[in-house]
Scaffold this active site. Structure first.
Site, short mmCIF file in Angstrom:
data_model
loop_
_atom_site.label_atom_id
_atom_site.label_comp_id
_atom_site.label_asym_id
_atom_site.label_seq_id
_atom_site.Cartn_x
_atom_site.Cartn_y
_atom_site.Cartn_z
CE1 TYR A 33 -3.22 -2.96 0.31
CE2 TYR A 33 -2.26 -3.37 2.47
CZ TYR A 33 -3.08 -3.77 1.43
OH TYR A 33 -3.74 -4.97 1.48
CB THR A 46 -7.91 0.52 20.09
OG1 THR A 46 -6.93 1.56 20.04
CG2 THR A 46 -7.21 -0.83 20.15
#
Ligand SMILES: *[C@@H]1O[C@H](CO)[C@@H](O)[C@H](O)[C@H]1NC(C)=O
Ligand SMILES: *[C@@H]1O[C@H](CO)[C@@H](O)[C@H](O)[C@H]1NC(C)=O
Ligand SMILES: *[C@@H]1O[C@H](CO)[C@@H](O)[C@H](O)[C@H]1NC(C)=O
Length: 317
Positions: free
Chosen positions: A159, A231
């Site tokens: 990426y 998270t």
């Protein structure tokens, strides 16, 4: 008739302008917190794009159960480049974040460990509590640490950048360091905590030169690893977590300085930044692997030594 309608239009014009002015600074990305009705339990409901936060079954953080770890002999030593880099330390209103400068010419690579790809260091997040008993996102045997520092990288073989990799397979690595209260701080951590008065309010940022990411790491080659998520919203399940098997240290004074930080800007400071952690999520049968070989650490006929190789909260000093 004409004067009336132009007055009428004028009033609406002002109204529309005010609406636009008020609404532009509040983007979707800001609309979440760590408590109340915009807290972790509701992230997946606030924004449809964050559905994984509620529906996902491979979420992070998790509680690490020392007795449930699986030894994996194929796990390699973790590698992090040691050269220093420039970046920006910011109070984002959600966390203290150190981000590498854009288009850095010498990226810090993260590889080895459980990773099949080479990752490029992108940023560090710091989570901490309002008191010493809470603050970390990962817990060990149900125990939280006063803070947790997470080093994020993106898969640079597949990426182009971090934001692209966030929602792609094998996109992200997070190396997690649990922070324990001690008399002497990790020296590199001090680079952050010395400057906190300059980023007291959300949105404030400052440059940091020649930061040594690897200098943060504790002296251990042992780690635990599992597949999970970021998270924070959008909770993409693209993160390989690597939790090092030793804490690094932070002093009472440094924690105190962190607890002075505010979420909002100078005009509307809102609440303190502290307690910016997501609670542990269910494992749902995911394995947590480790390169700690319990069998070679002590003679088999001496079971008392085995006690010391488990990761225990609050046991280093
Ligand atoms: C990198 O560029 C983005 C977009 O231009 C900007 O928002 C961000 O603050 C920059 N980051 C650093 C560390 O300079
Ligand atoms: C890090 O990886 C890049 C390719 O992404 C490579 O060009 C560079 O040499 C590596 N850095 C070091 C210090 O090995
Ligand atoms: C990241 O990469 C994607 C895909 O190549 C690209 O569309 C996007 O503009 C890049 N974002 C940044 C912040 O550079």
């Amino acid at each position: 008739m004409a004067p009336f309608s132009s007055v009428f239009l004028g009033v609406w014009g002002v109204f529309v302008v005010i609406l636009i002015k008020e609404s532009t600074p509040v983007s979707w990305e800001e609309w979440w917190t760590y408590d109340g009705i915009s807290g972790p339990a509701f992230w997946g409901l606030i924004n449809p794009e964050w559905w994984l936060c509620n529906k996902g079954r491979r979420q992070s953080p998790v509680n690490l159960e020392p007795t449930q770890l699986l030894f994996d002999p194929n796990l390699q030593p973790l590698h992090l480049d040691k050269h220093r880099i420039n970046g920006v330390l910011a109070n984002t209103g959600h966390s203290v974040v150190f981000a590498v400068e854009n288009d850095t010419r010498h990226p810090v690579n993260i590889s080895g460990g459980p990773l099949s790809y080479r990752y490029q260091f992108h940023e560090i997040h710091l989570h901490f509590g309002a008191d010493d008993r809470i603050g970390s996102e990962h817990t060990v045997d149900g125990h939280a640490f006063p803070a947790e520092l997470q080093i994020f990288g993106f898969n640079s073989q597949l990426y182009n950048n971090f934001s692209d990799a966030l929602h792609k397979a094998q996109g992200i690595v997070a190396v997690s360091l649990l922070l324990q209260l001690g008399d002497l701080s990790n020296p590199e951590l001090r680079t952050f905590t010395q400057q906190l008065d300059k980023i007291k309010y959300g949105g404030q940022a400052m440059e940091i030169k020649r930061f040594g990411v690897r200098e943060l790491l504790p002296d251990t080659k042992h780690y635990m690893t599992y597949d999970g998520s970021t998270t924070m919203p959008a909770c993409h399940e693209t993160t390989t977590w690597i939790i090092l098997n030793k804490p690094i240290y932070i002093t009472k004074q440094q924690l105190h300085a962190l607890r002075q930080l505010m979420q909002g800007d100078e005009k509307q400071p809102n609440a303190p930044l502290a307690n910016n952690f997501r609670p542990p999520q269910p494992l749902h049968h995911r394995p947590v692997r480790t390169n700690i070989d319990f069998n070679v650490q002590g003679p088999k006929n001496c079971p008392t030594m085995n006690r010391d190789i488990y990761y225990k909260a609050n046991s280093w000093k």
